[in-house]
Design an enzyme around this catalytic site. Structure first.
Site, PDB file in Angstrom:
ATOM      1  N   ASP A  57       1.811   5.163   4.571  1.00 41.30           N
ATOM      2  CA  ASP A  57       2.853   5.088   3.834  1.00 41.30           C
ATOM      3  C   ASP A  57       4.020   5.604   4.257  1.00 41.30           C
ATOM      4  O   ASP A  57       4.158   6.905   4.336  1.00 41.30           O
ATOM      5  CB  ASP A  57       2.371   5.539   2.588  1.00 41.30           C
ATOM      6  CG  ASP A  57       1.668   4.657   1.576  1.00 41.30           C
ATOM      7  OD1 ASP A  57       1.864   3.449   1.427  1.00 41.30           O
ATOM      8  OD2 ASP A  57       0.599   5.257   1.165  1.00 41.30           O
ATOM      9  N   MET A  59       7.736   6.888   3.718  1.00 38.46           N
ATOM     10  CA  MET A  59       8.791   6.760   2.752  1.00 38.46           C
ATOM     11  C   MET A  59      10.056   7.661   3.056  1.00 38.46           C
ATOM     12  O   MET A  59       9.990   8.625   3.852  1.00 38.46           O
ATOM     13  CB  MET A  59       8.155   7.593   1.417  1.00 38.46           C
ATOM     14  CG  MET A  59       6.976   7.005   0.974  1.00 38.46           C
ATOM     15  SD  MET A  59       6.398   7.888  -0.418  1.00 38.46           S
ATOM     16  CE  MET A  59       4.702   7.128  -0.710  1.00 38.46           C
ATOM     17  N   HIS A  88       3.130   0.698   5.695  1.00 37.56           N
ATOM     18  CA  HIS A  88       3.857   0.047   4.325  1.00 37.56           C
ATOM     19  C   HIS A  88       5.122   0.942   4.355  1.00 37.56           C
ATOM     20  O   HIS A  88       5.103   2.127   4.083  1.00 37.56           O
ATOM     21  CB  HIS A  88       2.869   0.752   3.316  1.00 37.56           C
ATOM     22  CG  HIS A  88       3.249   0.240   1.953  1.00 37.56           C
ATOM     23  ND1 HIS A  88       2.860   0.830   0.715  1.00 37.56           N
ATOM     24  CD2 HIS A  88       4.621  -0.284   1.444  1.00 37.56           C
ATOM     25  CE1 HIS A  88       3.687   0.472  -0.095  1.00 37.56           C
ATOM     26  NE2 HIS A  88       4.583  -0.096   0.153  1.00 37.56           N
TER      27      HIS A  88
HETATM   28  C1  DX5 Z   1       2.128   4.638  -3.435  1.00 36.55           C
HETATM   29  C2  DX5 Z   1       1.459   4.275  -2.014  1.00 36.55           C
HETATM   30  C3  DX5 Z   1       0.320   4.020  -2.144  1.00 36.55           C
HETATM   31  C4  DX5 Z   1      -0.657   5.114  -2.551  1.00 36.55           C
HETATM   32  C5  DX5 Z   1      -2.017   4.609  -2.715  1.00 36.55           C
HETATM   33  O1  DX5 Z   1       3.865   4.690  -3.065  1.00 36.55           O
HETATM   34  O2  DX5 Z   1       2.181   3.142  -1.430  1.00 36.55           O
HETATM   35  O3  DX5 Z   1      -0.333   3.514  -0.829  1.00 36.55           O
HETATM   36  O4  DX5 Z   1      -0.497   6.073  -1.629  1.00 36.55           O
HETATM   37  O5  DX5 Z   1      -2.786   5.958  -3.239  1.00 36.55           O
HETATM   38  P1  DX5 Z   1      -3.709   5.765  -4.561  1.00 36.55           P
HETATM   39  O6  DX5 Z   1      -4.843   5.096  -4.469  1.00 36.55           O
HETATM   40  O7  DX5 Z   1      -4.099   7.415  -4.888  1.00 36.55           O
HETATM   41  O8  DX5 Z   1      -2.794   5.302  -5.861  1.00 36.55           O
HETATM   42 ZN    ZN Z   2       0.972   2.035   0.237  1.00 37.36          ZN
END
Ligand code: DX5
Ligand code: ZN
Length: 238
Positions: A57, A59, A88
């Site tokens: 992830d 961000m 992502h």
């Molecule tokens: C949210 C992320 C997810 C998140 C998933 O912004 O894209 O990938 O980390 O974590 P859980 O499974 O704890 O919701």
């Molecule tokens: Zn994610």
């Protein structure tokens, strides 16, 4: 040097055409919920314990109100696992950075519909690098926005929480959205698969799979579990 991902899943399953056409559901633990002080150890650990993909992830603190990591983290983690790096991007104008994420080790690059004006161009840019392309949609974006692009996509990413943080609650109503995404893939792009991200755990995984998910992201449910191997199996619906 560990062999880069690029065919493991394809050779493991005769039915695979693009990323995977395995009947088995895949689990992609999100390292956002791992220990940042030992990310290498976390990636090796979940690889050993049966993860299918590594969900990464990214961000930028603009598209979402949180900041994680970028190229160097991915680059340094890349040799530690043979699994697909499922990156992502939760960043504004992701097209600017596609090449660098792929060079750093992303096998699959998913970006947000809400974060980019030139969706088709960004998909093309990802595909031109040889990586797989995914399009993510937030919980309040109609799923059918993916329709014009679906034939070019390898994956549709349905967010079942608002992106930004791990450990949130799965939003009720996401199941219908997953089913809609699956229907669109089946009708228009059979090679495109559906990934679901946010709030997935052992209790709701079966419903998420039943609705049509091919790949389940799980952060807290895996990294927060005392027995991560069973947690991964449980999320896979086993
Ligand atoms: C949210 C992320 C997810 C998140 C998933 O912004 O894209 O990938 O980390 O974590 P859980 O499974 O704890 O919701
Ligand atoms: Zn994610």
């Amino acid at each position: 040097m560990v062999e880069p991902y690029g065919g493991n899943l394809l050779t493991e399953c005769a039915e695979c055409v693009t990323i995977c056409h395995m009947k088995r559901t895949l689990v992609a633990p999100s390292i956002l919920s791992g220990n940042f002080a030992d990310m290498g150890g976390e990636v090796k650990n979940i690889t050993k314990l049966g993860a299918d993909w590594i969900h990464v992830d990214v961000m930028d603190g603009v598209f979402v109100p949180n900041i994680t990591f970028g190229f160097k983290m991915i680059n340094d983690l890349r040799p530690l696992s043979r699994l697909l790096f499922d990156v992502h991007l939760m960043i504004t104008q992701p097209s600017r950075y596609v090449d660098r994420f792929v060079k750093s080790g992303a096998d699959l690059v998913s970006f947000h519909y809400e974060a980019e004006k030139d969706i088709a161009g960004t998909i093309e840019k990802i595909k031109a690098t040889g990586a797989k392309a995914g399009l993510a949609v937030n919980p309040d974006t109609p799923v059918d926005v993916v329709k014009p692009f679906i034939e070019k996509l390898d994956l549709v990413l349905i967010m079942s929480v608002f992106p930004g943080f791990g450990g949130q609650k799965f939003i009720d109503g996401s199941l219908d959205r997953i089913a809609e995404a699956k229907r669109l893939c089946d009708e228009l792009a059979p090679d495109c698969i559906v990934e679901v991200d946010g709030g997935i755990n052992a209790s709701n995984a079966k419903d998420v799979i039943g609705a049509g998910a091919d790949v389940l992201v799980a952060g807290n449910a895996v990294f927060g579990a005392a027995d991560r191997a069973s947690a991964i199996r449980a999320v896979r619906g086993e």
